[in-house]
Design an enzyme around this catalytic site. Structure first.
Site, short mmCIF file in Angstrom:
data_model
loop_
_atom_site.label_atom_id
_atom_site.label_comp_id
_atom_site.label_asym_id
_atom_site.label_seq_id
_atom_site.Cartn_x
_atom_site.Cartn_y
_atom_site.Cartn_z
N SER A 119 0.82 -1.22 0.00
CA SER A 119 0.00 0.00 0.00
C SER A 119 0.84 1.26 0.00
CB SER A 119 -0.92 0.01 1.22
OG SER A 119 -1.70 -1.14 1.25
N ASP A 158 -1.18 4.97 8.64
CA ASP A 158 -1.02 3.84 7.71
C ASP A 158 -0.76 4.39 6.30
OD1 ASP A 158 -0.88 1.24 6.82
OD2 ASP A 158 -2.74 0.62 7.78
N THR A 177 -1.85 4.61 3.13
CA THR A 177 -2.60 5.42 2.17
C THR A 177 -2.71 6.88 2.58
OG1 THR A 177 -3.76 3.46 1.42
CG2 THR A 177 -4.76 5.58 0.86
N ASP A 208 -8.36 -4.76 3.27
CA ASP A 208 -7.06 -5.44 3.11
C ASP A 208 -6.68 -6.22 4.36
OD1 ASP A 208 -3.99 -5.37 2.05
OD2 ASP A 208 -4.07 -4.72 4.13
N HIS A 263 -5.89 -10.22 4.80
CA HIS A 263 -4.67 -10.84 5.33
C HIS A 263 -5.02 -11.88 6.40
CE1 HIS A 263 -1.52 -8.48 3.43
NE2 HIS A 263 -2.12 -7.35 3.75
N ASP A 294 -5.88 -0.15 -3.91
CA ASP A 294 -4.46 0.14 -4.12
C ASP A 294 -3.72 -1.04 -4.74
OD1 ASP A 294 -4.82 -1.04 -1.65
OD2 ASP A 294 -3.67 0.45 -0.55
N HIS A 305 -0.76 -10.08 -0.63
CA HIS A 305 -1.33 -9.32 -1.75
C HIS A 305 -1.07 -10.10 -3.03
CE1 HIS A 305 -0.22 -5.44 0.67
NE2 HIS A 305 -1.19 -6.12 1.22
ZN LIG Z 1 -2.09 -5.47 2.92
#
Ligand SMILES: [Zn+2]
Length: 399
Positions: free
Chosen positions: A50, A102, A104, A273, A277, A315, A362
């Protein structure tokens, strides 16, 4: 949030033939998301994180995984679309359900060589950027020092850390924000009561904000379920992403401080996301639906303000897949869960980009992008994330 994550949320909540708010955006395309290698910036890194992907659309430049709006190799700062918007007189906002430091939100309002340098006490990987070394400081410090008009999300623990240099040395990042004119709120009631003014910092959780839905994680064959997700588990003292988006638009649209030209706002459903995970389909879908609710808020605003460009994308692609019912002979070696959707059918979700129980990876596929409003046609066809920077710059009149 790539095509499988969107399809999972649609199937579960509104049915396979239903349509989410994000499905109503008229112009769509595919976006490539690759990063570049730190030591060989001409070579691609096919699976991105990201930080590199947010940098790509925030600055128009490719970087290596882990970097935020800095160039691979040279470590040079890359100018961001938020900085360009501010220089043109637009107000700016960053909203996320993740920690505000984070990747983004951080890529838009900070420049660091490592995404791990979140607060002034977490600068081990960015020694030259510490304020005590004459740098711009951690991500949290830079977000505040960027005078972003609205900052809403989680991550209070970073903003409680103490500055090691600069004019506010010895103060916490929150105290530094107050000294720079920010109103600070820490719960949903405080957000609701906040009236548009100078600048707003909302920190609603110590780390990532709480999840909207709950459910069993995916497991090895025969997997978890059949299950229905538990909806509506977010604690009442934390606002939803849609509520934060509404407040941000109200705040930025009010055009306080004589900067009433318009605004740039980034809204992230940060845990789609994260729950991917974690191989947890209900948690992942709940966050996707919460993000879709925030998209609906932005489309409602655009309806009465048709000069608004709205862009929705992810992303990078992720791990979840919709697979056929497994049996003893034929099944994924990864983790599985059977969900019973709102239309009463069974949907099998598979996570298999890492060993079951480990953090899923990812993936390197292109992602969906959609838009409406001025310059929206630029997202059609196959583009790269760096092209999105130029689409946004044109909409702001900067190119
Ligand atoms: Zn991730």
């Amino acid at each position: 949030m790539s095509d499988p994550e969107i399809t999972l949320a649609r199937n579960y909540q509104v049915g396979a033939a239903g349509r989410l708010a994000l499905d109503t955006l008229p112009l769509t395309g595919s976006c490539t998301t690759f990063a570049v290698q730190e030591g060989h910036p001409t070579l691609p890194e096919y699976v991105a994180d990201s930080a590199s992907t947010a940098t790509a659309w925030a600055t128009g430049m490719k970087t290596s995984n882990g970097r935020l709006s800095t160039a691979p190799g040279s470590d040079r700062d890359l100018k961001t679309i938020l900085e360009i918007a501010q220089a043109k007189g637009f107000r700016a906002g960053l909203v996320t359900t993740a920690d505000l430091t984070d990747a983004t939100p951080a890529a838009l309002a900070s420049h660091v060589n490592s995404r791990e340098c979140r607060g002034p006490s977490e600068m081990a990987e960015c020694p030259k950027r510490k304020k005590s070394a004459g740098g711009k400081g951690s991500i949290a410090e830079q977000e505040v020092d960027h005078q972003v008009d609205v900052l809403l999300g989680g991550g209070k623990a970073r903003f409680d850390q103490v500055l090691d240099g600069g004019p506010h040395v010895g103060k916490t990042v929150i105290q530094s924000a107050r000294a720079q004119g920010y109103a600070v709120v820490t719960d949903a009631a405080g957000l609701r009561a906040a009236r548009p003014g100078a600048k707003l910092l909302g920190l609603f959780a110590s780390g990532n904000m709480s999840l909207e839905w709950g459910g069993e994680p995916a497991l090895t064959y025969p997997g978890s379920g059949p299950q229905r997700c538990r909806q509506g588990i977010r604690p009442a003292n934390e606002p939803s992403l849609a509520e934060m988006t509404k407040k941000a638009i109200e705040w930025l649209g009010a055009g306080g401080g004589g900067r009433g030209r318009g605004f740039f706002l980034q809204v992230e459903g940060g845990s789609i996301d994260k729950r991917g995970h974690a191989s947890n389909p209900c948690e992942q879908i709940g966050e996707t639906i919460a993000f879709d609710d925030a998209v609906r808020v932005s489309l409602d605003y655009a309806r009465s303000h048709p000069d608004t460009l709205v862009v929705v994308t992810g992303d990078h692609a992720h791990t979840s897949q919709i697979v056929s019912p497994p049996d003893a002979k034929d099944h994924s070696p990864g983790a599985l869960s059977t969900l019973v959707t709102s239309e009463g059918a069974k949907m099998i979700v598979n996570y298999a980009t890492n060993l079951p129980g480990r953090s899923q990876d990812h993936t390197g596929a292109q992602v969906w992008i959609a838009a409406q409003g001025p310059q929206a046609a630029n997202v059609a066809g196959v583009t790269d994330q760096t092209d999105l920077f130029h689409t946004l710059a044109r909409a702001l009149g900067a190119e």
